[in-house]
Design a protein around this motif. Structure first.
Motif, short mmCIF file in Angstrom:
data_model
loop_
_atom_site.label_atom_id
_atom_site.label_comp_id
_atom_site.label_asym_id
_atom_site.label_seq_id
_atom_site.Cartn_x
_atom_site.Cartn_y
_atom_site.Cartn_z
N LEU A 9 -37.71 7.27 52.83
CA LEU A 9 -36.36 7.82 52.78
C LEU A 9 -35.51 7.17 53.86
O LEU A 9 -36.00 6.88 54.95
CB LEU A 9 -36.40 9.34 53.02
CG LEU A 9 -37.14 10.16 51.97
CD1 LEU A 9 -37.11 11.64 52.37
CD2 LEU A 9 -36.52 9.98 50.59
N HIS A 33 -43.23 9.59 59.24
CA HIS A 33 -44.10 10.17 60.25
C HIS A 33 -44.47 9.07 61.24
O HIS A 33 -44.76 7.95 60.83
CB HIS A 33 -45.36 10.74 59.59
CG HIS A 33 -46.13 11.64 60.49
ND1 HIS A 33 -46.95 11.15 61.48
CD2 HIS A 33 -46.18 12.98 60.59
CE1 HIS A 33 -47.50 12.18 62.13
NE2 HIS A 33 -47.04 13.29 61.61
N ALA A 36 -46.99 8.37 62.77
CA ALA A 36 -48.34 7.79 62.70
C ALA A 36 -48.46 6.79 61.53
O ALA A 36 -49.48 6.13 61.39
CB ALA A 36 -49.38 8.89 62.52
N SER A 37 -47.44 6.69 60.69
CA SER A 37 -47.61 5.83 59.52
C SER A 37 -47.58 4.36 59.91
O SER A 37 -47.15 3.98 60.99
CB SER A 37 -46.54 6.15 58.47
OG SER A 37 -45.39 5.39 58.69
N ARG A 38 -48.07 3.53 58.99
CA ARG A 38 -48.35 2.13 59.28
C ARG A 38 -47.14 1.37 59.83
O ARG A 38 -47.21 0.72 60.85
CB ARG A 38 -48.87 1.46 58.01
CG ARG A 38 -49.75 0.29 58.24
CD ARG A 38 -50.76 0.09 57.09
NE ARG A 38 -50.26 0.59 55.83
CZ ARG A 38 -50.17 -0.16 54.72
NH1 ARG A 38 -50.51 -1.42 54.76
NH2 ARG A 38 -49.75 0.37 53.59
N GLN A 71 -46.32 2.14 63.40
CA GLN A 71 -47.25 1.55 64.35
C GLN A 71 -46.92 0.07 64.55
O GLN A 71 -46.85 -0.42 65.66
CB GLN A 71 -48.70 1.68 63.84
CG GLN A 71 -49.20 3.12 63.79
CD GLN A 71 -49.19 3.78 65.16
OE1 GLN A 71 -49.67 3.21 66.12
NE2 GLN A 71 -48.62 4.98 65.27
N THR A 111 -30.83 13.45 56.59
CA THR A 111 -30.92 14.77 55.95
C THR A 111 -29.70 15.04 55.07
O THR A 111 -29.83 15.44 53.91
CB THR A 111 -31.04 15.88 57.03
OG1 THR A 111 -32.20 15.62 57.82
CG2 THR A 111 -31.15 17.26 56.39
N VAL A 136 -31.65 23.89 63.19
CA VAL A 136 -31.48 22.74 64.06
C VAL A 136 -31.03 23.27 65.43
O VAL A 136 -30.52 24.39 65.51
CB VAL A 136 -30.42 21.76 63.52
CG1 VAL A 136 -30.99 20.99 62.35
CG2 VAL A 136 -29.12 22.45 63.14
N GLU A 159 -41.17 18.32 67.23
CA GLU A 159 -40.71 17.75 65.96
C GLU A 159 -40.14 16.35 66.18
O GLU A 159 -40.42 15.42 65.43
CB GLU A 159 -39.66 18.65 65.31
CG GLU A 159 -40.25 19.94 64.72
CD GLU A 159 -39.20 20.92 64.24
OE1 GLU A 159 -39.59 21.93 63.62
OE2 GLU A 159 -37.99 20.70 64.49
N THR A 202 -42.96 13.71 66.83
CA THR A 202 -43.80 13.25 65.72
C THR A 202 -42.98 12.65 64.57
O THR A 202 -43.55 12.19 63.59
CB THR A 202 -44.67 14.40 65.15
OG1 THR A 202 -43.83 15.54 64.97
CG2 THR A 202 -45.79 14.75 66.11
N THR A 203 -41.65 12.65 64.70
CA THR A 203 -40.83 12.02 63.66
C THR A 203 -40.40 10.64 64.13
O THR A 203 -39.75 10.52 65.17
CB THR A 203 -39.56 12.85 63.38
OG1 THR A 203 -39.95 14.18 63.08
CG2 THR A 203 -38.79 12.27 62.20
#
Lengths: 285, 285
Positions: free
Chosen positions: A57, A109, A111-113, A116, A174, A187, A193, A196-197
C-alpha cells in the motif's frame, strides 16, 4: 525535471505505441493514488536471478517534506487534544499536494523483506500501478485489447526515520485508502505502533504511464466481410472497482455507517463506472 | 516439485505472516488466471539499476504442451472449416488443465521490449498478480489492512516459436479474458497476425501466494476503551471488479449482446461480490 512531467528516460519509454505513453505528473500521480495495490520490484538478493516483487500500500507525497508546517498543523487543537476528535463528518483530510514532482510513500511492517533491505541504503525500486477499464472485443482475437491505465515509476527507496514525517506519511496513506479515516480513528499512534510500522520514501527518478482508451479497431478486410461483421459482436465491456455495503466487525458498536464511508462507497462506484464508460468514447490516437 | 504445490524457495517465502502464505497450485493458478493485468518484472538493461516492469495479459498453460492432441482438436470440423463457426452460445472452450504444475503464457506485440530481450534467451522474470477484496478498518490506523490475494511467480521466459503452441496459447489467453470468445470471432489468425503477435512461455521455478481474509483485529487496550469503540466504525468495505453493460463498437452489427458475454458479466459480478463478502467471514489465522 521537465516543467510539466517526469523526464523521459529510455527505461521509461515504450518502444512502441508512443501515443499511449504519458509523462505528466497528474496522470502518474493519479494512478499511484487510485490503485489500491502497488507492485514494488527491486533487485534480488545475492545471486538469485529473479527480481523481488511485493504487493504494497502507498501513495504519493511531497517532493520535499515541510516539517514546520506539519508541526503547525498538528498543534491545532483538533489534532492534539485527546477527546477532541471530530465526531461527525467534518472534512479533516490533509491539504492536497501542489502540482509538480512528488515522492511515493510505501507502508509495511518493519520486519518485511523490503524494509530490511533498504535499511541504511537507497534501494532502486520499480513501482507498478495498473487498473483495467474494459475488455475490448474486436472481430479477430488479434485486435482484442483492454482499456487500461498503468504507471511505472523508478526511484530510490529509503527508510523514513524522522518521526514527524513518518506520522505524516501514515496519515496520507490512511486517508488515501479511505478519505478522512485518520481523524476518524484512534490517533496519534502509540510509540510501539510507530516503531513496528515501516514507512519507505521513494524519490522518483523517472516515470511514465500508459493509457489505452477507445473501442476496438479492425482491419479493413475483416470490416468488409459482411458475414463476419453480422456474426461477431464487437465493442467494450467496461469494468471498474466496485465497493459493496460495509460489513461491521464483530466488535463494532457504531450503529450506522458514518457518512464519510458511505459517500466514499457511492463516489468511488459512480466515478469508476463513469471513467470506464467515458474511456470507450475517447480516441487512443 | 512438491506433490501439491510449488517448491518453497526462500525468494518465495514471506519472512513474516507465514500463515497467509500459500504454495498450492490451485491458489497460484487461480490468481494468475483471474487477475486481468499481470505485472512482469525482469532484470534491467545494462547498468540501469531498476528492474523493468511491464503490464501484460496472460494466463496459465500446460506444463508440457501436447501438440498431437491439439492438432487432433483443431482437425475437428467446427474448428477448421471456414463458415462453420458456432453461431449461438455453444460451449467451445478449451478443456480445462489438469491439476499439477503449469507454465504461464504471456501475450504482447512482438516488437515490445520483453519480446526483444527474450529472443533466444531464457530470461528470469517475476510475475505478480494481485487483487483486493476489501478495505479493513480497525480502531486505529496501525491495524487497518486490506483483504487481498496476491501471487508472485518466478520463472524463465522464452519466446514461443512453435506455431501450433502459439495458436493454442492465444486461444487460451483469449478465452481466459472472455470465455468462448476465440470460437466466436474470426479465427484462425492470418500468417501476418501470427508473425506480429509474440507469445512468451514462462517455465515456473517457484511461486507463492498471500491471501489476507477476515475482519479487523485491534489491541486489547483499544477494545476496552468504550468511548473509542462507541465512536469509531470498524469493519470491512468489500470490493471486487464490476463489469458493466457492454457498449457496442461503431461498426457492430450484432443487435443483441450474445449470451456468452452477458452470462460472463453476470457471473463475474456475482462471484466477485460473493468472494469479497465471504472473505470477511473467514479467519486469517
Amino acid at each position: 525535471m521537465a516543467s510539466d512531467g517526469y523526464p523521459s528516460h529510455p527505461r521509461a519509454t515504450g518502444n512502441r505505441l508512443k501515443a499511449r505513453t504519458k509523462y505528466d505528473y497528474d496522470t502518474v500521480h493519479h494512478l499511484i493514488d487510485t490503485t489500491p495495490i502497488l507492485h514494488v520490484s527491486f533487485p534480488p538478493n545475492g545471486d538469485d536471478p529473479f527480481p523481488a516483487t511485493l504487493p504494497m500500500l502507498g501513495c504519493t507525497g511531497p517532493d520535499t517534506f515541510d516539517a514546520a508546517s506539519e508541526q503547525a498543523r498538528l498543534s491545532e487543537p483538533d489534532h492534539s487534544a485527546p477527546g477532541s476528535f471530530p465526531t461527525g463528518d467534518e472534512k479533516k483530510t490533509l491539504p492536497s499536494l501542489p502540482d509538480g514532482p512528488r515522492c511515493i510513500y510505501l507502508h509495511g511492517h518493519s520486519a518485511s523483506r523490503l524494509f530490511q533491505v533498504s535499511k541504511g541504503n537507497k534501494l532502486p525500486v520499480t513501482i507498478a500501478a495498473s487498473s483495467m477499464q474494459g475488455i475490448v472485443l474486436a472481430l479477430t482475437p488479434f485486435h482484442n485489447s483492454c482499456n487500461y491505465s498503468s504507471a511505472i515509476v523508478h526511484g530510490y527507496a529509503s527508510l523514513l526515520d524522522d518521526e514527524i514525517e513518518r506520522n505524516y506519511a501514515l496519515t496520507r496513506i490512511t486517508d488515501n485508502l479511505l478519505p478522512e479515516r485518520w481523524d476518524n480513528s484512534r490517533v496519534p499512534p502509540t510509540k510501539a505502533e510507530l516503531t513496528t510500522t515501516g514507512v519507505i520514501k521513494v524519490e522518483i527518478e523517472s516515470a511514465s504511464a500508459k493509457v489505452r482508451v477507445g473501442g476496438p479497431g479492425d482491419d479493413r478486410a475483416d470490416l468488409k466481410n459482411e458475414e463476419l461483421v453480422g456474426r461477431v459482436w464487437t465493442g467494450v465491456v467496461p469494468c471498474w472497482t466496485q465497493y459493496g455495503t460495509p460489513v461491521p466487525s464483530s466488535y463494532n458498536k457504531v450503529p450506522t455507517v458514518p457518512g464519510y464511508i458511505s459517500s466514499f462507497v457511492k463516489e468511488e462506484n459512480d466515478t469508476g463506472k463513469a471513467v470506464s464508460v467515458d474511456a470507450i468514447q475517447k480516441s487512443s490516437k
